[in-house]
Design a protein around this motif. Structure first.
Motif, PDB file in Angstrom:
ATOM      1  N   PHE B 194       0.831  -1.207   0.000  1.00 39.47           N
ATOM      2  CA  PHE B 194       0.000   0.000   0.000  1.00 39.47           C
ATOM      3  C   PHE B 194       0.859   1.247   0.000  1.00 39.47           C
ATOM      4  O   PHE B 194       1.845   1.352   0.723  1.00 39.47           O
ATOM      5  CB  PHE B 194      -0.916   0.021   1.224  1.00 39.47           C
ATOM      6  CG  PHE B 194      -1.819   1.221   1.253  1.00 39.47           C
ATOM      7  CD1 PHE B 194      -2.971   1.243   0.482  1.00 39.47           C
ATOM      8  CD2 PHE B 194      -1.513   2.336   2.031  1.00 39.47           C
ATOM      9  CE1 PHE B 194      -3.800   2.355   0.477  1.00 39.47           C
ATOM     10  CE2 PHE B 194      -2.336   3.453   2.032  1.00 39.47           C
ATOM     11  CZ  PHE B 194      -3.494   3.459   1.255  1.00 39.47           C
ATOM     12  N   ASP B 195       0.460   2.205  -0.825  1.00 39.53           N
ATOM     13  CA  ASP B 195       1.139   3.487  -0.889  1.00 39.53           C
ATOM     14  C   ASP B 195       0.053   4.555  -0.769  1.00 39.53           C
ATOM     15  O   ASP B 195      -0.891   4.549  -1.572  1.00 39.53           O
ATOM     16  CB  ASP B 195       1.855   3.576  -2.249  1.00 39.53           C
ATOM     17  CG  ASP B 195       2.574   4.893  -2.445  1.00 39.53           C
ATOM     18  OD1 ASP B 195       2.346   5.832  -1.659  1.00 39.53           O
ATOM     19  OD2 ASP B 195       3.356   4.981  -3.410  1.00 39.53           O
ATOM     20  N   PRO B 196       0.148   5.451   0.215  1.00 41.07           N
ATOM     21  CA  PRO B 196      -0.899   6.471   0.379  1.00 41.07           C
ATOM     22  C   PRO B 196      -1.188   7.220  -0.926  1.00 41.07           C
ATOM     23  O   PRO B 196      -2.313   7.670  -1.166  1.00 41.07           O
ATOM     24  CB  PRO B 196      -0.320   7.404   1.451  1.00 41.07           C
ATOM     25  CG  PRO B 196       0.636   6.555   2.230  1.00 41.07           C
ATOM     26  CD  PRO B 196       1.196   5.562   1.261  1.00 41.07           C
ATOM     27  N   LEU B 199      -4.318   6.493  -3.009  1.00 43.13           N
ATOM     28  CA  LEU B 199      -5.608   7.142  -2.750  1.00 43.13           C
ATOM     29  C   LEU B 199      -5.739   8.437  -3.546  1.00 43.13           C
ATOM     30  O   LEU B 199      -6.821   8.766  -4.036  1.00 43.13           O
ATOM     31  CB  LEU B 199      -5.781   7.429  -1.247  1.00 43.13           C
ATOM     32  CG  LEU B 199      -5.853   6.181  -0.355  1.00 43.13           C
ATOM     33  CD1 LEU B 199      -6.006   6.571   1.111  1.00 43.13           C
ATOM     34  CD2 LEU B 199      -7.009   5.272  -0.784  1.00 43.13           C
ATOM     35  N   ARG B 202      -6.570   7.381  -6.908  1.00 44.26           N
ATOM     36  CA  ARG B 202      -7.956   6.891  -6.937  1.00 44.26           C
ATOM     37  C   ARG B 202      -8.952   8.040  -7.026  1.00 44.26           C
ATOM     38  O   ARG B 202      -9.991   7.924  -7.689  1.00 44.26           O
ATOM     39  CB  ARG B 202      -8.222   6.063  -5.674  1.00 44.26           C
ATOM     40  CG  ARG B 202      -9.659   5.571  -5.541  1.00 44.26           C
ATOM     41  CD  ARG B 202      -9.831   4.636  -4.365  1.00 44.26           C
ATOM     42  NE  ARG B 202     -11.245   4.385  -4.065  1.00 44.26           N
ATOM     43  CZ  ARG B 202     -11.996   3.528  -4.739  1.00 44.26           C
ATOM     44  NH1 ARG B 202     -11.479   2.852  -5.730  1.00 44.26           N
ATOM     45  NH2 ARG B 202     -13.274   3.354  -4.422  1.00 44.26           N
TER      46      ARG B 202
END
Lengths: 269, 269
Positions: B194-196, B199, B202
């Motif tokens: 996961f990489d912020p 988001l 997204r």
């Protein structure tokens, strides 16, 4: 399992044809069992390698050396065939190009060493630069010695910057090579693997064994040990190499990167 | 099997969330059967790839594109996991380094294209240079169009010099991405994936779909076709991609290099 250390400690002639055959520890084993065990180890290696890739901390370099037909390609296929191509890279070093020859001999090697998280297999390597060059007298004895020192310094640097190094010499006998070359000549599907140059190199068998023996003795270091693999039996060769690679990966105590506790609170919109 | 051609021919909106799900042809299939078939195809691909490698004539380039979590890594692992690392290379293109940025955007790409006998998988590619750059407004609309033309010319050159090119867009819906991101946030073992930043990207979902749609339409050529893969179901995704790759390899009529009749006469001393 470190047969080379055993040889070196016993101070006897390192490379003898008789040691290329089946070893005592597996002489009573059956081929099918050895193959099953290798398959298991190969799956284990693939598992470890996924964590190595996720963790992006360790680097694993595997060097394969050996005479023509000694089984370097087969080792790559069988031992690393189950691994995820995303984190495994096989590099085959052929005769250097003119651009490569215009640089020092470690230049092209350095470009291919593993990045963090990578497992890289060298199919031939910088060791050719103290083997074929020595056998054909392209470099002096003094230059060979200087190169051993360069290589040890280079490998020490790699090791001290996080690379685990495993070097394998696939040891076959001269008779075994004869059989394998004849096999390639007999089977038209295998002609593409045969190079008439192989016969020229075979004619210098003894010189190659001497060159290997000298190179292995001079570069068998704690940070980059050699493993001499009896390789007349392909089944046994794969099993021993897979065992050493799996043991080495296990010894790295690989683990997935630490979780980020703050991530548990994130909401995806 | 070429779903993109079908979409393009029907002239409807290329990328719609509803098309990311299970497709009719497999809706009545069972998951276990699909997995078995994929395993078979993956073994077939490995077989073909050994001949590709021996023949050293054809070059196969596979481009994987898709939103975060769309399954690019999983595709590499499952579809190409059985292949011999000697002839298969996976290249992951991340944010360019300062040296890479100091060159044109195709510079780092060109260095990694397959050599004769190689199968290379691009995990992300030069297409990022008309996607993220466009979504964030880093380049003008005119520049985007110029790049489509560069890319088509580049791919044509690769194709006319012996490279077979397959481009896959792994099409997932926005809801499916939500589930997959939540899965990564929930499972501490998956935090490393996961990489912020995911988001942030997204949040521009619609813009990305538009950018993909435009890029795919502009670069879907005969020599380098796009395949839009419904990818909400991982099982179906792997099966479709494996089928297309296996079909393509079959269509190359690969064969071992011609034997050298003079080799039959050689005696090994």
């Amino acid at each position: 399992m470190n047969i080379s250390a055993q040889f070196l400690a016993s101070n006897k002639t390192l490379l003898q044809d008789k040691d290329a055959g089946l070893h005592a520890f597996s002489s009573d084993s059956n081929k099918t069992l050895m193959k099953e065990k290798t398959l298991e180890l190969s799956a284990q290696i693939a598992e470890f390698q996924n964590i190595l890739y996720a963790q992006q901390k360790h680097k694993l370099l595997i060097v394969l050396q050996g005479m023509d037909t000694s089984g370097k390609d087969g080792t790559v296929r069988v031992v690393f065939g189950a691994s995820n191509p995303a984190g495994v890279r096989s590099v085959s070093f052929k005769a250097p190009s003119s651009v490569e020859l215009a640089h020092d001999y470690l230049w092209r090697i350095h470009q291919q060493v593993p990045a963090a998280g990578e497992l890289v297999i060298f199919n031939r390597s910088h060791y050719e630069d103290v083997l074929i060059t020595r056998v054909h007298g392209w470099i002096t004895t003094e230059e060979v010695k200087r190169r051993y020192a360069h290589i040890n310094a280079f490998e020490r640097m790699l090791s001290e910057t996080g690379t685990t190094i495993l070097k394998f010499f696939l040891h076959i006998s001269k008779d075994e090579q004869k059989e394998r070359l004849e096999e390639r000549l007999k089977d038209p599907h295998k002609h593409w693997k045969f190079d008439p140059q192989d016969l020229t190199e075979r004619a210098s068998w003894k010189d190659y064994q001497d060159a290997y023996q000298a190179a292995i003795s001079a570069t068998h270091t704690e940070q980059a040990p050699w493993h001499i693999i009896p390789a007349n039996s392909k089944t046994q060769r794969n099993l021993i190499i897979a065992s050493i690679v799996a043991e080495t990966l296990a010894s790295l105590n690989l683990s997935y990167p630490d979780p980020h506790p703050e991530y548990f609170k994130i909401k995806v919109e």
